[in-house]
Write an enzyme that holds these catalytic residues in place. Structure first.
Site, PDB file in Angstrom:
ATOM      1  N   SER A 211      -2.855   0.545   2.433  1.00 38.33           N
ATOM      2  CA  SER A 211      -3.304   0.557   1.038  1.00 38.33           C
ATOM      3  C   SER A 211      -3.935   1.903   0.692  1.00 38.33           C
ATOM      4  CB  SER A 211      -4.264  -0.611   0.796  1.00 38.33           C
ATOM      5  OG  SER A 211      -4.562  -0.750  -0.567  1.00 38.33           O
ATOM      6  N   HIS A 324      -3.632  -5.695  -5.341  1.00 34.25           N
ATOM      7  CA  HIS A 324      -2.191  -5.789  -5.069  1.00 34.25           C
ATOM      8  C   HIS A 324      -1.533  -7.001  -5.746  1.00 34.25           C
ATOM      9  CE1 HIS A 324      -2.534  -2.396  -2.419  1.00 34.25           C
ATOM     10  NE2 HIS A 324      -3.540  -2.986  -1.807  1.00 34.25           N
TER      11      HIS A 324
END
Length: 422
Positions: A211, A324
């Site tokens: 990420s 996300h």
């Protein structure tokens, strides 16, 4: 100009880039050791990215440059008639090419499609932060300097928060993301001064990050400067926090189920909540560990139903909201604007994307993917499996924590990951 020998012949190839915006000329040549794969048929006319050229005498803010030119084989240039039809002039031992800077936009995004990894740098994401991180980095001048630079960009004393806390402040999205980014790159500098460290750094031929860690990986790979990367990470944290504040949402890790079962759990939870509280898999981390994001009520239903699906346990994640997923959509436009204003170059080594588990070379594609990343599930499990299946031999986790090492072990117990903390 240093004369060098190309990998395919004993002649010298000299490239002259006629820059329309400045009066300088760039002279560059290639070397056997770079292995540029100059093998394609000249008539295809496709452009290749040539990396690691040292460029001097150019009015540019960059200290190095990636040049683009059609693949050349001297064997193909058997007649001046064939060569001149493609804009080349040929002498007995020299090929000269004139390229306009406008051609530099034609980067082949699939440049790294057939990469063969042997050594990887892996960078952690949000959640890896811990009080005391960065303290060791202060003993190395180059690492300590990163925190000094960060203070000017962030407007606060980053190392003080990293070392002394308080924990609640360090754990906040707006601070933890810059803190992990800087500390992870500081770990690279700690490794550099270690015996054999420079050799390890130079041997790395692929990188990726979880990420947030994708930004760190891109900075390490030279896609953007440390400073520009930190500005992006700062804005990313602020934009994600603002998006999280706009709706009640959360994330939870589901332990002990495969991805198919977790999807069934999400489907069951979604039948009991409104559209605004829907949930989905947000992080495909490793077998038996998947993170679910969504509306707060949906997450609560997931937690309540997990045992009936034979989950071993659930762990609510200490993050601001449903990362996300579409809950982060308000952050996308801010990221797009910041990315559009940032100079991004083709990475010098493959950087694996969280969105599709693939490396990308085209700067515009990288910008689009980074903007999409905050609303897209993290394909970390696929990334790890792909690296290992392609023959990855050595890996290094740089930065706080040992989360990534644990994930690698879950995928392959024999996987070797060395932790480099700062």
């Amino acid at each position: 100009m240093v004369k060098q020998t190309p990998p395919y012949a004993d002649e010298t190839v000299e490239m002259v880039l006629a820059d329309k915006t400045v009066s300088h000329k760039i002279h560059a040549s290639c070397n056997r050791s770079h292995m540029f794969r100059i093998q394609r048929d000249l008539m295809i006319g496709k452009w290749r990215v040539i990396e690691n050229f040292k460029v001097s005498g150019v009015a540019s803010s960059s200290s190095s440059s990636s040049l683009l030119f059609p693949s050349v084989s001297l064997n193909k240039l058997s007649s001046s008639r064939n060569a001149s039809s493609l804009g080349f002039s040929v002498t007995r031992s020299r090929v000269s090419m004139s390229l306009s800077t406008e051609s530099q936009t034609a980067i082949n995004d699939s440049l790294f499609a057939h990469y063969k990894p042997s050594s990887a740098f892996l960078f952690p994401g949000q959640g890896a932060q811990a009080i005391g991180m960065g303290k060791e980095a202060q003993s190395v001048a180059a690492a300590a300097d990163l925190y000094t630079k960060a203070n000017h960009i962030l407007g606060y004393d980053l190392i003080d928060i990293c070392v002394n806390g308080p924990k609640e402040k360090l754990d906040s999205t707006v601070i933890s993301q810059p803190a992990i980014y800087v500390t992870s790159l500081a770990a690279v500098e700690l490794l550099r001064v270690r015996e054999g460290g420079e050799q390890i750094i130079n041997s790395v031929d692929v990188t990726c990050g979880l990420s947030l860690g994708e930004y760190t990986a891109l900075a390490f790979a030279g896609a953007f400067s440390f400073e520009d990367g930190l500005k992006l990470v700062k804005l990313r944290g602020e934009a994600m926090q603002a998006a999280a504040d706009a709706a009640k949402s959360a994330m939870v890790s589901i332990i002990g189920l495969d991805s198919e079962k977790v999807q069934q759990l999400c489907d069951a939870a979604n039948q009991e909540v409104d559209e605004a509280d829907k949930v989905q898999i947000a992080n495909y981390l490793c077998p038996g560990n998947y993170a679910v994001s969504g509306g707060l009520k949906g997450i609560e239903v997931v937690e309540a139903k997990a045992k009936s699906f034979k989950a071993r346990m659930t762990v609510r994640l200490a993050v601001a909201g449903a990362f996300h997923t579409s809950f982060m959509e308000p952050a996308v436009s801010r990221l797009e604007a910041a990315l559009a204003a940032t100079e991004i170059r083709s990475p010098r080594i493959p950087v694996i994307s969280n969105v599709d588990a693939q490396p990308h070379a085209d700067p515009d594609t990288i910008k689009k993917i980074l903007a999409r990343q905050v609303t897209s599930p993290v394909q970390w499990e696929t990334t790890v499996k792909t690296l290992l299946s392609k023959g990855l031999k050595s890996s290094y986790e740089l930065g706080p924590g040992k989360v990534i090492a644990g994930i690698f072990k879950r995928v392959d117990k024999s996987a070797s990951v060395e932790n480099i903390n700062a």
